[in-house]
Motif scaffolding. Structure first.
Motif, mmCIF file in Angstrom:
data_model
loop_
_atom_site.group_PDB
_atom_site.id
_atom_site.type_symbol
_atom_site.label_atom_id
_atom_site.label_comp_id
_atom_site.label_asym_id
_atom_site.label_seq_id
_atom_site.Cartn_x
_atom_site.Cartn_y
_atom_site.Cartn_z
ATOM 1 N N LEU A 1 0.913 -1.339 0.096
ATOM 2 C CA LEU A 1 -0.297 0.018 -0.063
ATOM 3 C C LEU A 1 0.872 1.290 -0.090
ATOM 4 O O LEU A 1 1.935 1.110 0.835
ATOM 5 C CB LEU A 1 -0.787 0.089 1.273
ATOM 6 C CG LEU A 1 -2.033 -0.871 1.337
ATOM 7 C CD1 LEU A 1 -2.458 -0.926 2.540
ATOM 8 C CD2 LEU A 1 -2.890 -0.853 0.166
ATOM 9 N N THR A 2 0.417 2.064 -0.761
ATOM 10 C CA THR A 2 1.313 3.542 -0.748
ATOM 11 C C THR A 2 0.714 4.220 0.497
ATOM 12 O O THR A 2 -0.018 3.744 1.221
ATOM 13 C CB THR A 2 0.753 4.499 -1.877
ATOM 14 O OG1 THR A 2 -0.737 4.674 -1.714
ATOM 15 C CG2 THR A 2 1.223 3.682 -3.270
ATOM 16 N N VAL A 3 1.446 5.298 1.041
ATOM 17 C CA VAL A 3 1.063 5.868 2.273
ATOM 18 C C VAL A 3 -0.399 6.474 1.908
ATOM 19 O O VAL A 3 -1.087 6.512 3.163
ATOM 20 C CB VAL A 3 1.989 7.178 2.341
ATOM 21 C CG1 VAL A 3 1.751 8.007 3.668
ATOM 22 C CG2 VAL A 3 3.630 6.556 2.523
ATOM 23 N N GLU A 4 -0.504 7.016 0.912
ATOM 24 C CA GLU A 4 -2.275 7.757 0.666
ATOM 25 C C GLU A 4 -3.174 6.628 0.828
ATOM 26 O O GLU A 4 -4.039 6.803 1.572
ATOM 27 C CB GLU A 4 -2.228 8.165 -0.694
ATOM 28 C CG GLU A 4 -3.336 8.931 -1.035
ATOM 29 C CD GLU A 4 -3.507 9.565 -2.380
ATOM 30 O OE1 GLU A 4 -4.404 9.602 -2.856
ATOM 31 O OE2 GLU A 4 -2.506 10.000 -2.986
ATOM 32 N N GLN A 5 -2.822 5.207 0.444
ATOM 33 C CA GLN A 5 -3.801 4.319 0.277
ATOM 34 C C GLN A 5 -3.923 3.672 2.057
ATOM 35 O O GLN A 5 -4.939 3.507 2.314
ATOM 36 C CB GLN A 5 -3.471 3.088 -0.586
ATOM 37 C CG GLN A 5 -3.478 3.598 -1.812
ATOM 38 C CD GLN A 5 -2.854 2.373 -2.923
ATOM 39 O OE1 GLN A 5 -1.850 1.626 -2.354
ATOM 40 N NE2 GLN A 5 -3.189 2.304 -4.048
ATOM 41 N N ALA A 6 -2.725 3.819 2.715
ATOM 42 C CA ALA A 6 -2.672 3.227 4.008
ATOM 43 C C ALA A 6 -3.542 4.185 4.639
ATOM 44 O O ALA A 6 -4.453 3.993 5.690
ATOM 45 C CB ALA A 6 -1.341 3.114 4.571
ATOM 46 N N PRO B 1 -5.008 -4.310 0.880
ATOM 47 C CA PRO B 1 -4.434 -5.172 1.949
ATOM 48 C C PRO B 1 -4.978 -6.693 1.540
ATOM 49 O O PRO B 1 -6.331 -6.936 1.256
ATOM 50 C CB PRO B 1 -4.861 -4.772 3.354
ATOM 51 C CG PRO B 1 -6.012 -4.048 3.035
ATOM 52 C CD PRO B 1 -5.874 -3.390 1.624
ATOM 53 N N ARG B 2 -4.212 -7.618 1.945
ATOM 54 C CA ARG B 2 -4.628 -8.990 1.824
ATOM 55 C C ARG B 2 -5.275 -9.513 3.108
ATOM 56 O O ARG B 2 -4.654 -9.254 4.150
ATOM 57 C CB ARG B 2 -3.405 -10.093 1.196
ATOM 58 C CG ARG B 2 -3.904 -11.314 0.910
ATOM 59 C CD ARG B 2 -2.634 -12.258 0.365
ATOM 60 N NE ARG B 2 -1.566 -12.463 1.395
ATOM 61 C CZ ARG B 2 -1.911 -13.229 2.471
ATOM 62 N NH1 ARG B 2 -2.567 -14.046 2.581
ATOM 63 N NH2 ARG B 2 -0.825 -13.242 3.467
#
Length: 177
Positions: free
Chosen positions: A33-38, A108-109
């Protein structure tokens, strides 16, 4: 920087408390994940009233072993692990599914979940996401309980209206005669 023994002890106590308070624990692999996605994922969990944290596997493993009952879930503690704590069994699954669908991602899985003593594997995210929330279940039960009462009340109202109409017709006929 490694944690001191005191910091590890505090962290272990905090994790143990969270495991004791929540009847639902989800494990995910957030790697990729990118920081933005996280940040977006954390926000979605927060809005759903779910605590979502990245924890050290060794500390989480120890806390789970101390609490007991998490044996099947402990096997999933490898690689980067983020944990969702809540008392809504379907909440984290719905957030994960929506996040994955909205962002067209595979991370995320979902690694697994512990819900009220039962462990769910990584292939059961769709099943968990389809569960109704506690509020939805209460609304369904209330609707089922109210249906007979509503039917009786409307039947009585209809009978009363019919009876009143008949009485009125009889009284009109008597007045004409």
């Amino acid at each position: 920087m490694p944690l001191t023994k005191a910091q590890k002890s505090e962290a272990l106590d905090a994790i143990s408390d969270q495991l004791g308070e929540a009847n639902t624990v989800y494990l995910t692999d957030y790697q990729g994940l990118t920081v933005e996605q996280a940040t977006g994922l954390r926000r979605a969990f927060r809005e759903a009233d779910v605590q979502f944290k990245v924890l050290k596997n060794t500390l989480l493993r120890r806390a789970m072993e101390n609490q007991g009952g998490f044996d099947d879930l402990i096997d999933q503690l490898h690689g980067p692990t983020a944990v969702a704590f809540t008392n809504d069994p379907a909440g984290p699954a719905k957030v994960l599914k929506k996040f994955l669908d909205d962002n067209n991602l595979e991370v995320p899985r979902f690694k697994g979940a512990y819900i009220d003593g039962s462990v769910y594997g990584e292939d059961q995210l769709d099943v968990l996401a389809s569960l109704k929330s506690r509020d939805e279940l209460l609304a369904d039960i209330l609707g089922l309980l109210m249906a007979p009462i509503t039917n009786v009340a409307s039947a009585l109202g209809a009978q009363g209206a019919g009876l009143a109409s008949v009485i009125q017709q009889i009284s009109e006929k008597e007045e004409e005669a």
